[in-house]
Design a protein around this motif. Structure first.
Motif, PDB file in Angstrom:
ATOM      1  N   GLY A  33       9.215  37.584  50.814  1.00  0.00           N
ATOM      2  CA  GLY A  33       9.912  38.175  52.069  1.00  0.00           C
ATOM      3  C   GLY A  33      10.263  37.228  52.888  1.00  0.00           C
ATOM      4  N   ILE A  34      11.140  35.997  53.195  1.00  0.00           N
ATOM      5  CA  ILE A  34      10.936  34.957  53.953  1.00  0.00           C
ATOM      6  C   ILE A  34      12.322  34.662  54.637  1.00  0.00           C
ATOM      7  N   GLY A  35      11.531  36.313  55.367  1.00  0.00           N
ATOM      8  CA  GLY A  35      12.185  36.425  56.822  1.00  0.00           C
ATOM      9  C   GLY A  35      11.281  36.403  58.024  1.00  0.00           C
ATOM     10  N   ALA A  36      12.142  36.755  59.149  1.00  0.00           N
ATOM     11  CA  ALA A  36      12.094  35.255  60.289  1.00  0.00           C
ATOM     12  C   ALA A  36      11.055  35.711  61.111  1.00  0.00           C
ATOM     13  N   PHE A  37       9.779  37.048  60.609  1.00  0.00           N
ATOM     14  CA  PHE A  37       8.404  36.962  60.949  1.00  0.00           C
ATOM     15  C   PHE A  37       7.723  36.235  59.826  1.00  0.00           C
ATOM     16  N   HIS A  38       7.821  35.496  58.857  1.00  0.00           N
ATOM     17  CA  HIS A  38       7.250  34.905  57.973  1.00  0.00           C
ATOM     18  C   HIS A  38       7.822  33.439  59.265  1.00  0.00           C
ATOM     19  N   ARG A  39       8.820  33.188  58.545  1.00  0.00           N
ATOM     20  CA  ARG A  39       8.624  31.598  59.344  1.00  0.00           C
ATOM     21  C   ARG A  39       8.178  31.661  60.726  1.00  0.00           C
ATOM     22  N   ALA A  40       7.995  32.902  61.559  1.00  0.00           N
ATOM     23  CA  ALA A  40       7.410  32.443  62.924  1.00  0.00           C
ATOM     24  C   ALA A  40       6.343  32.345  62.346  1.00  0.00           C
ATOM     25  N   HIS A  41       5.270  32.867  61.754  1.00  0.00           N
ATOM     26  CA  HIS A  41       3.688  33.352  61.278  1.00  0.00           C
ATOM     27  C   HIS A  41       3.736  32.072  59.921  1.00  0.00           C
ATOM     28  N   GLN A  42       3.676  32.790  59.199  1.00  0.00           N
ATOM     29  CA  GLN A  42       2.481  32.038  58.141  1.00  0.00           C
ATOM     30  C   GLN A  42       3.266  30.937  58.422  1.00  0.00           C
ATOM     31  N   ALA A  43       4.395  30.382  58.342  1.00  0.00           N
ATOM     32  CA  ALA A  43       5.351  29.169  57.431  1.00  0.00           C
ATOM     33  C   ALA A  43       4.373  28.439  59.173  1.00  0.00           C
ATOM     34  N   TRP A  44       4.236  29.016  60.527  1.00  0.00           N
ATOM     35  CA  TRP A  44       4.443  27.610  61.026  1.00  0.00           C
ATOM     36  C   TRP A  44       3.108  27.759  61.340  1.00  0.00           C
ATOM     37  N   TYR A  45       1.772  28.197  61.029  1.00  0.00           N
ATOM     38  CA  TYR A  45       0.197  28.364  60.800  1.00  0.00           C
ATOM     39  C   TYR A  45       0.423  27.102  60.239  1.00  0.00           C
ATOM     40  N   THR A  46       0.895  26.941  58.772  1.00  0.00           N
ATOM     41  CA  THR A  46       0.849  26.640  56.795  1.00  0.00           C
ATOM     42  C   THR A  46       1.591  24.849  57.617  1.00  0.00           C
ATOM     43  N   ASP A  47       2.242  24.702  58.322  1.00  0.00           N
ATOM     44  CA  ASP A  47       3.499  23.822  59.201  1.00  0.00           C
ATOM     45  C   ASP A  47       2.023  22.932  60.236  1.00  0.00           C
ATOM     46  N   ARG A  48       1.804  23.679  61.131  1.00  0.00           N
ATOM     47  CA  ARG A  48       0.625  22.845  61.661  1.00  0.00           C
ATOM     48  C   ARG A  48      -0.481  22.564  60.965  1.00  0.00           C
ATOM     49  N   ALA A  49      -1.120  23.181  60.195  1.00  0.00           N
ATOM     50  CA  ALA A  49      -2.551  23.308  59.226  1.00  0.00           C
ATOM     51  C   ALA A  49      -1.907  21.999  58.485  1.00  0.00           C
ATOM     52  N   MET A  50      -0.393  21.197  57.739  1.00  0.00           N
ATOM     53  CA  MET A  50      -0.482  20.182  57.616  1.00  0.00           C
ATOM     54  C   MET A  50      -0.069  18.994  58.498  1.00  0.00           C
ATOM     55  N   ASP A  51      -0.047  19.703  59.732  1.00  0.00           N
ATOM     56  CA  ASP A  51       0.466  18.571  60.812  1.00  0.00           C
ATOM     57  C   ASP A  51      -1.207  17.599  61.320  1.00  0.00           C
ATOM     58  N   ALA A  52      -2.303  19.064  61.114  1.00  0.00           N
ATOM     59  CA  ALA A  52      -3.546  18.329  61.268  1.00  0.00           C
ATOM     60  C   ALA A  52      -3.929  17.513  60.287  1.00  0.00           C
ATOM     61  N   GLY A  53      -3.268  17.341  58.599  1.00  0.00           N
ATOM     62  CA  GLY A  53      -3.876  16.772  58.349  1.00  0.00           C
ATOM     63  C   GLY A  53      -4.108  17.230  56.460  1.00  0.00           C
ATOM     64  N   ASP A  54      -3.655  18.355  56.430  1.00  0.00           N
ATOM     65  CA  ASP A  54      -3.579  18.908  55.213  1.00  0.00           C
ATOM     66  C   ASP A  54      -2.173  19.050  54.698  1.00  0.00           C
ATOM     67  N   THR A  55      -2.341  17.866  54.207  1.00  0.00           N
ATOM     68  CA  THR A  55      -0.602  18.162  53.643  1.00  0.00           C
ATOM     69  C   THR A  55      -0.711  17.966  52.617  1.00  0.00           C
ATOM     70  N   ARG A  56      -1.147  19.221  51.685  1.00  0.00           N
ATOM     71  CA  ARG A  56      -1.168  18.918  50.121  1.00  0.00           C
ATOM     72  C   ARG A  56      -0.547  20.333  49.576  1.00  0.00           C
ATOM     73  N   TRP A  57       0.535  21.177  51.580  1.00  0.00           N
ATOM     74  CA  TRP A  57       1.153  22.369  51.066  1.00  0.00           C
ATOM     75  C   TRP A  57       2.065  22.412  51.195  1.00  0.00           C
ATOM     76  N   GLY A  58       2.674  23.034  50.738  1.00  0.00           N
ATOM     77  CA  GLY A  58       4.596  23.270  51.391  1.00  0.00           C
ATOM     78  C   GLY A  58       5.295  25.149  50.717  1.00  0.00           C
ATOM     79  N   ILE A  59       5.971  25.193  51.287  1.00  0.00           N
ATOM     80  CA  ILE A  59       6.016  26.736  50.336  1.00  0.00           C
ATOM     81  C   ILE A  59       7.353  26.762  49.728  1.00  0.00           C
ATOM     82  N   CYS A  60       7.344  27.512  48.547  1.00  0.00           N
ATOM     83  CA  CYS A  60       9.097  28.015  48.172  1.00  0.00           C
ATOM     84  C   CYS A  60       9.357  29.340  48.561  1.00  0.00           C
ATOM     85  N   GLY A  61       9.500  29.678  49.186  1.00  0.00           N
ATOM     86  CA  GLY A  61       9.822  30.744  50.114  1.00  0.00           C
ATOM     87  C   GLY A  61      11.196  31.495  49.017  1.00  0.00           C
TER      88      GLY A  61
END
Length: 425
Positions: A7-35
């Motif tokens: 369900g990779i709609g606008a809400f996911h991109r503005a919320h969970q993916a946004w948080y995950t991107d910020r966690a990656m920027d903070a140093g947790d680079t193991r992650w990525g999303i298959c939408g």
């Protein structure tokens, strides 16, 4: 990659993916999303030519704040990419499958049980069943199955419904899932209107290049997750996510106060001729109804967590609704009412009935929904459109309420009021 998200709609991109991107920027680079888009290829067509990159534009007072998000590595489409989706679910480096498929994506009947016929028509259950069966066959661990939709007790609701699907299709798989997978409860909160062409033009002017996949949202965001994971997860707590032992107080407040008020604004506001949330909440005939719904009807039914100030929450919600920079369409909120109203209104009505209290604000909203069912605001968009439209067309409000909410009614089982008495006069 780590996360498969349905369900990779606008809400996911503005919320969970946004948080995950910020966690990656903070140093947790193991992650990525298959939408995963279960039906439409539009998001894949927007995102993949951009390498999965897109802009989140936070709008409030002043110039919007932009962030380019790179957490989404690929987007697959259910009908065309089934084999690849199953491969991602069964990959050793996948640890989380998450969901923003809206309330109707869970294929529930009016009584809350699984509608097996709908569930077998390209829903999440078929993908999960086959993907998890492959993990089991390969000797891989189970997944964290993370519902981020506006369902009461969403984690255990998903667990129950997937269990019902497995009981019908593969009971042994169901037993394995129960032993190895977890279903944390969550509360997600961010207002994300559907992106318009005007939004894309505004983002392009500020960003300096076109972004077909951009999303617009408010500055506020909240994500609360029950600490019940089957394996590794991003360091979301480092970027503001609350990992807690009990989500229920946050979830219930959000469903009954924010979501309940949103649905009331939608149906009452559309009836008054408004288009956007900020217009409806500014209407002096509507705002008192919304305040009463939150403060006098929903809040007394809640048991807040320590430090959770419900009066302050109501005040903050009203301020968010007033934001004119977010053109949040009432028609968008009004969709799929049959899937939303039980947890947004009916649970509040029942809790107040048991306490001997009335709910005139929610009853006003219910009557506005009845008019909506009769086509007052245009064509009805709901997974139960045929049944609802027929009932609404052939019954007046009191009998319609009985047909919908009595124990044997279409949405029966949540609110046990004598509807004839409630709607008299």
């Amino acid at each position: 990659m780590g996360i498969v998200h349905f369900g990779i709609g606008a809400f996911h991109r503005a919320h969970q993916a946004w948080y995950t991107d910020r966690a990656m920027d903070a140093g947790d680079t193991r992650w990525g999303i298959c939408g995963i888009s279960l039906r439409s290829a539009s998001v894949a067509e927007q995102l993949m030519p951009q390498g999965g990159l897109y802009t989140v534009a936070e709008r409030g007072a002043g110039t919007p704040r932009l962030r380019v998000v790179g957490a989404v590595h690929e987007v697959l489409v259910g009908p065309a990419d089934r084999a690849a989706i199953l491969e991602r679910l069964a990959a050793p480096d996948t640890h989380i499958a998450s969901f923003t498929v809206t309330e109707k994506g869970y294929c529930r009947k009016g009584d809350g049980s699984l509608d097996l016929e709908r569930a077998d028509e390209g829903s999440i259950y078929g993908f999960l069943g086959e993907g998890l069966a492959r993990r089991r066959a390969l000797g891989l661990p189970g997944l964290t199955l993370l519902s981020c939709d506006n369902l009461a007790d969403n984690g255990r609701t998903l667990e129950r419904l997937l269990g019902q699907w497995c009981a019908h299709h593969d009971p042994e798989l169901g037993a394995w899932i129960a032993q190895t997978c977890t279903f944390p409860g969550t509360m997600v909160d961010r207002i994300v209107p559907a992106t318009t062409d005007a939004d894309r033009v505004a983002v392009a002017q500020q960003l300096g290049l076109a972004d077909e996949a951009c999303v617009v949202t408010e500055a506020f965001s909240q994500w609360v997750i029950e600490d019940r994971f089957a394996g590794p997860r991003p360091a979301w707590e480092d970027v503001g996510v609350q990992i807690v032992a009990e989500v229920t107080p946050y979830e219930a407040a959000k469903l009954r106060m924010l979501n309940g008020a949103h649905s009331a604004l939608a149906y009452i506001g559309l009836a008054a001729g408004h288009t956007f949330v900020h217009e409806a909440v500014a209407d002096p005939a509507i705002r008192p109804v919304i305040e009463d719904l939150m403060r006098r009807e929903a809040a007394p039914t809640l048991t807040p967590a320590p430090g959770q100030d419900l009066d302050a929450y109501a005040k903050a919600l009203l301020a968010r609704f007033e934001n004119p920079a977010l053109e949040h369409r009432l028609a968008q909120i009004a969709m799929d009412g049959s899937q939303k109203i039980p947890q947004r209104w009916l649970e509040t009505l029942e809790a107040n009935r048991e306490a001997g209290r009335s709910c005139p604000a929610i009853l006003t909203a219910l009557k506005a929904w009845f008019r909506h069912l009769r086509g007052a605001n245009g064509p009805l968009e709901d997974p139960m459109t045929d049944e609802l439209a027929t009932l609404a067309r052939t019954h007046e409000d009191t009998e319609l309420a009985r047909q919908l909410f009595a124990p044997e009614g279409l949405l029966g089982g949540t609110w046990n009021a004598d509807t004839a008495e409630v709607f008299a006069g």
